[in-house]
Structures are given as structure tokens and as C-alpha cells.
Design an enzyme around this catalytic site. Sequence first.
Site, mmCIF file in Angstrom:
data_model
loop_
_atom_site.group_PDB
_atom_site.id
_atom_site.type_symbol
_atom_site.label_atom_id
_atom_site.label_comp_id
_atom_site.label_asym_id
_atom_site.label_seq_id
_atom_site.Cartn_x
_atom_site.Cartn_y
_atom_site.Cartn_z
ATOM 1 N N GLU A 102 0.853 -1.191 0.000
ATOM 2 C CA GLU A 102 0.000 0.000 0.000
ATOM 3 C C GLU A 102 0.888 1.239 0.000
ATOM 4 O OE1 GLU A 102 -2.364 1.642 -0.736
ATOM 5 O OE2 GLU A 102 -3.992 1.597 0.738
ATOM 6 N N ASP A 103 0.348 2.329 -0.559
ATOM 7 C CA ASP A 103 1.145 3.566 -0.589
ATOM 8 C C ASP A 103 1.272 4.189 0.799
ATOM 9 O OD1 ASP A 103 -1.565 4.266 -0.474
ATOM 10 O OD2 ASP A 103 -1.494 5.670 -2.156
ATOM 11 N N ASP A 106 -3.287 5.931 6.491
ATOM 12 C CA ASP A 106 -3.689 7.178 7.143
ATOM 13 C C ASP A 106 -4.645 6.780 8.274
ATOM 14 O OD1 ASP A 106 -5.196 9.592 7.632
ATOM 15 O OD2 ASP A 106 -4.473 10.410 5.770
ATOM 16 N N ASP A 162 -1.501 11.264 -5.131
ATOM 17 C CA ASP A 162 -2.150 12.246 -5.998
ATOM 18 C C ASP A 162 -2.846 13.347 -5.223
ATOM 19 O OD1 ASP A 162 -4.310 10.397 -5.085
ATOM 20 O OD2 ASP A 162 -5.547 11.635 -6.422
#
Length: 183
Positions: A102-103, A106, A162
Site C-alpha cells: 500500500e502507498d 492514514d 495524488d
Amino acid sequence: MNHPFDKNIAQVLFTKEQLQKRIAELGQQISQDYGQEEIVVICVLKGAVPFCADLVRHITCPMAIDFMAASTYGGTSASSGVVRFQKDIEEDVYGRHVLFVEDIIDSGLTLRYLTDHIRLRHPKSLKICCLMDKAVKRKTDLHPDYVGFDLGDHFIVGYGFDYEESYRNMDYIGVLKPEAITS
Ligand code: IMP
Ligand code: MG
């Protein structure tokens, strides 16, 4: 910096070199931990694509690669908390080692939702690798096994991250200038 979007970046947080060095370390660690056991890498679309593409080339164990996607309703920078399932994997993970890539984690709600889905299919093991960890923002009990960098409460762009679908193709990570944030 060499990207047309560079003018919108207030500060570089992670250079291309810093990212690549850390990703190589993560790949070595993962390779050591699994040895020659086969794994199924689940790349979480879309943000993790650049990270996953670089990471898997530093992992030496046999693997299948698959993709999963979910999104949080109405959210750009702030997670609304309602998760919508968008794409499932094609591999059968029963009895196999699963590694989620996963990036960023959060609130953790997106990955919690996706990992809960996969756990129901009884993988042999399930681990999580994320490039960035915003641990201070966590709203659910989710602990990544491999973390690239710990991040405070910054909104970042570049290298998969992004803002309104732009900036994913930068090879470094930065924060936007206030004037580049339009909503
Ligand atoms: P979570 O469900 O709150 O953990 O949301 C994680 C998702 O929110 C990530 O996969 C990203 O798509 C997005 N996200 C969280 N923080 C950032 C950020 O700083 N920049 C860009 N996207 C982010
Ligand atoms: Mg994402």
C-alpha cells in the site's frame, strides 16, 4: 527536479534517491523473511503502483502479483470513513502467504476493509507493507509489518500520491504550495 509540476511543490520531503534506497532495504528485509516461500503480492490501486513496481524487483522469493482497489466516499485529502469496494483480486489466496503493498496508511480504514476481505479466504499468512505511515491519524487497529517512512500529518504528492489524480508520475515526494490546492 525535472517535472512540469515542480513549480507547484513547496517542499521536497523525499528525494528519488531516498525513496529508492529505502525501497531496496525493504525488499531485502522481505526477501530474508520469506526465504523461498511463495507469496501473493496484492498491490492496492492506484497509489501503490510505482512503489510496488520498484519494490517487487528487490524481492527474491517466488511471487504472484495481483491488484485490489477501494476508495473512500467523497474524500480527497480527508477520509470520509465510508469504504467502497472497487476491484477484487483474481488469485486464490487460500493457504498462501499474502503481502499487501500500500502507498500510505492514514486512518487505516481502507486497508482494514481490504484485509478483512482477504482474511475470510484463509491465507496462510497476511502481512502489510506500506511506503508511508501516518500513525498519528489512525482510526482503526491496523499495524503494518514493513514501513518505508514514518510521516507526520502532511498531505503529500508524487510517486503514486495524488491530488485530484495529478502528480502520481513524479519520482519524488513533496508537499503542495497552498496556491496549488484549489478546493
Ligand atoms: P486511509 O483509509 O485513511 O488509511 O486512506 C488511505 C488512502 O488515502 C491512501 O491509499 C491514499 O490514497 C489516500 N491518502 C492518504 N494520505 C494521503 C496523502 O498525504 N496524499 C495523497 N493521498 C493520501
Ligand atoms: Mg490509495
